[in-house]
Write a protein that holds these residues in place. Structure first.
Motif, PDB file in Angstrom:
ATOM      1  N   SER A  80      11.889 -27.866 -23.059  1.00 23.09           N
ATOM      2  CA  SER A  80      10.840 -26.883 -22.727  1.00 23.09           C
ATOM      3  C   SER A  80       9.721 -26.870 -23.762  1.00 23.09           C
ATOM      4  N   TRP A  81       9.956 -27.414 -24.930  1.00 22.36           N
ATOM      5  CA  TRP A  81       9.042 -27.185 -26.052  1.00 22.36           C
ATOM      6  C   TRP A  81       7.618 -27.682 -25.803  1.00 22.36           C
TER       7      TRP A  81
ATOM      8  N   VAL B   9      17.318 -25.698 -24.737  1.00 23.86           N
ATOM      9  CA  VAL B   9      16.278 -26.139 -23.784  1.00 23.86           C
ATOM     10  C   VAL B   9      15.119 -26.789 -24.544  1.00 23.86           C
TER      11      VAL B   9
ATOM     12  N   LYS C 279      14.113 -14.747 -33.773  1.00 26.06           N
ATOM     13  CA  LYS C 279      14.484 -15.979 -34.455  1.00 26.06           C
ATOM     14  C   LYS C 279      13.931 -15.932 -35.880  1.00 26.06           C
TER      15      LYS C 279
ATOM     16  N   TRP D 210      19.253 -25.169 -32.833  1.00 24.20           N
ATOM     17  CA  TRP D 210      20.333 -25.186 -31.844  1.00 24.20           C
ATOM     18  C   TRP D 210      19.826 -24.933 -30.424  1.00 24.20           C
ATOM     19  N   CYS D 211      18.514 -24.929 -30.232  1.00 22.73           N
ATOM     20  CA  CYS D 211      17.931 -24.619 -28.913  1.00 22.73           C
ATOM     21  C   CYS D 211      18.580 -25.477 -27.820  1.00 22.73           C
TER      22      CYS D 211
ATOM     23  N   CYS E  52       7.079 -23.947 -26.378  1.00 21.67           N
ATOM     24  CA  CYS E  52       7.667 -23.117 -27.430  1.00 21.67           C
ATOM     25  C   CYS E  52       7.512 -23.848 -28.751  1.00 21.67           C
TER      26      CYS E  52
ATOM     27  N   GLY F 170      12.117 -19.068 -21.153  1.00 22.04           N
ATOM     28  CA  GLY F 170      11.403 -20.253 -21.600  1.00 22.04           C
ATOM     29  C   GLY F 170      12.358 -21.274 -22.193  1.00 22.04           C
ATOM     30  N   GLY F 171      11.730 -22.048 -23.092  1.00 21.32           N
ATOM     31  CA  GLY F 171      10.444 -21.884 -23.753  1.00 21.32           C
ATOM     32  C   GLY F 171      10.235 -20.470 -24.294  1.00 21.32           C
TER      33      GLY F 171
ATOM     34  N   SER G  59      11.555 -14.460 -27.737  1.00 24.53           N
ATOM     35  CA  SER G  59      11.778 -14.384 -29.184  1.00 24.53           C
ATOM     36  C   SER G  59      10.825 -13.369 -29.826  1.00 24.53           C
TER      37      SER G  59
ATOM     38  N   VAL H 259       8.783 -22.291 -31.665  1.00 26.40           N
ATOM     39  CA  VAL H 259       9.634 -21.540 -32.595  1.00 26.40           C
ATOM     40  C   VAL H 259      10.598 -22.480 -33.326  1.00 26.40           C
ATOM     41  N   GLY H 260      11.101 -23.472 -32.619  1.00 31.03           N
ATOM     42  CA  GLY H 260      11.823 -24.566 -33.281  1.00 31.03           C
ATOM     43  C   GLY H 260      13.245 -24.265 -33.716  1.00 31.03           C
ATOM     44  N   CYS H 261      14.002 -23.477 -32.945  1.00 29.08           N
ATOM     45  CA  CYS H 261      15.416 -23.229 -33.281  1.00 29.08           C
ATOM     46  C   CYS H 261      16.182 -24.557 -33.212  1.00 29.08           C
TER      47      CYS H 261
HETATM   48  S1  SF4 Z   1      13.089 -21.888 -26.393  1.00 31.67           S
HETATM   49 FE1  SF4 Z   1      14.100 -20.106 -27.397  1.00 31.67          FE
HETATM   50  S2  SF4 Z   1      15.902 -20.984 -28.421  1.00 31.67           S
HETATM   51 FE2  SF4 Z   1      14.500 -22.710 -27.891  1.00 31.67          FE
HETATM   52  S3  SF4 Z   1      13.247 -23.011 -29.756  1.00 31.67           S
HETATM   53 FE3  SF4 Z   1      12.128 -21.615 -28.403  1.00 31.67          FE
HETATM   54  S4  SF4 Z   1      12.746 -19.547 -29.098  1.00 31.67           S
HETATM   55 FE4  SF4 Z   1      14.230 -20.988 -29.940  1.00 31.67          FE
END
Ligand code: SF4
Length: 192
Positions: free
Chosen positions: A38-39, A35, A111, A32-33, A26, A67-68, A94, A28-30
């Motif tokens: 998983s990135w 997980v 997001k 507060w994620c 992933c 995910g991810g 997302s 996307v880089g939230c």
């Molecule tokens: S796994 Fe979901 S919450 Fe975590 S960074 Fe990616 S989109 Fe955002």
């Protein structure tokens, strides 16, 4: 990345048993994620689809792909093979990448830092917006304008801000009843 049998904790299907398949990768880089492990997809070597499908069949009639960000990858082969076994296939996404795969239920959780692709808005069965701060209510309304009128709308407090945000969400939903409250009930239950 991992597979596990548990109870869907969030959104429309809350409280129902499902086999979860967590896909690595992933960008996307939230901030507060929950997980973050998983990135980096490199840390999660590929697992064969046949292996995943065999496991899933043993446990549930519904599979949740999460995910991810699953749509980082082409989901066609995985979803086709799950459906060939008469499994119902849901996704938590997302929407940051184009929609691939064949889904019985699409939960879109947009997001701000990587907005959804139009095809995901068009096909979302459920819109689940995470509320981390007050501005997220404005973002939620903007996102609700982009999904179809059939999409079911949820506001869900970000876990670390739940004491602060849950009362605001309750108040908001009572004033704006087209929205529903979603809680991360699996975390209250202390299950995966
Ligand atoms: S796994 Fe979901 S919450 Fe975590 S960074 Fe990616 S989109 Fe955002």
């Amino acid at each position: 990345m991992e597979e596990f049998y548990t109870i869907q904790g969030e959104g429309f299907h809350t409280g129902t048993a499902a086999y979860f398949i967590r896909i690595g990768g992933c960008d996307v880089g939230c901030h507060w994620c929950d997980v973050k492990e998983s990135w980096n997809a490199e840390l999660h070597p590929p697992t064969s689809i046949a292996h995943i499908v065999t496991n899933a069949k043993k446990y549930a009639d519904t599979v949740v792909v999460t995910g991810g960000e699953p749509l980082t990858w082409d989901m066609t082969a995985l979803t086709n093979q799950l459906k060939a076994q008469q499994l119902k296939v849901h996704i938590e996404t997302s929407g940051a990448y184009p929609l691939t795969g064949s889904w019985d239920w699409i939960c879109l959780s947009p997001k701000k830092n990587k907005l959804p692709k139009q095809t995901v808005y068009d096909n979302a069965d459920e819109l689940k917006v995470i509320i981390y701060n007050k501005h997220d209510f404005i973002f939620a309304e903007e996102q609700a304008e982009k999904v179809t009128k059939n999409a079911i709308l949820f506001l869900q407090p970000e876990w670390s801000k739940k004491e602060e945000m849950t009362p605001l969400i309750v108040d908001y939903v009572m004033k704006n009843p087209r929205w529903r409250v979603s809680l991360q009930t699996h975390k209250y239950l202390n299950i995966p």
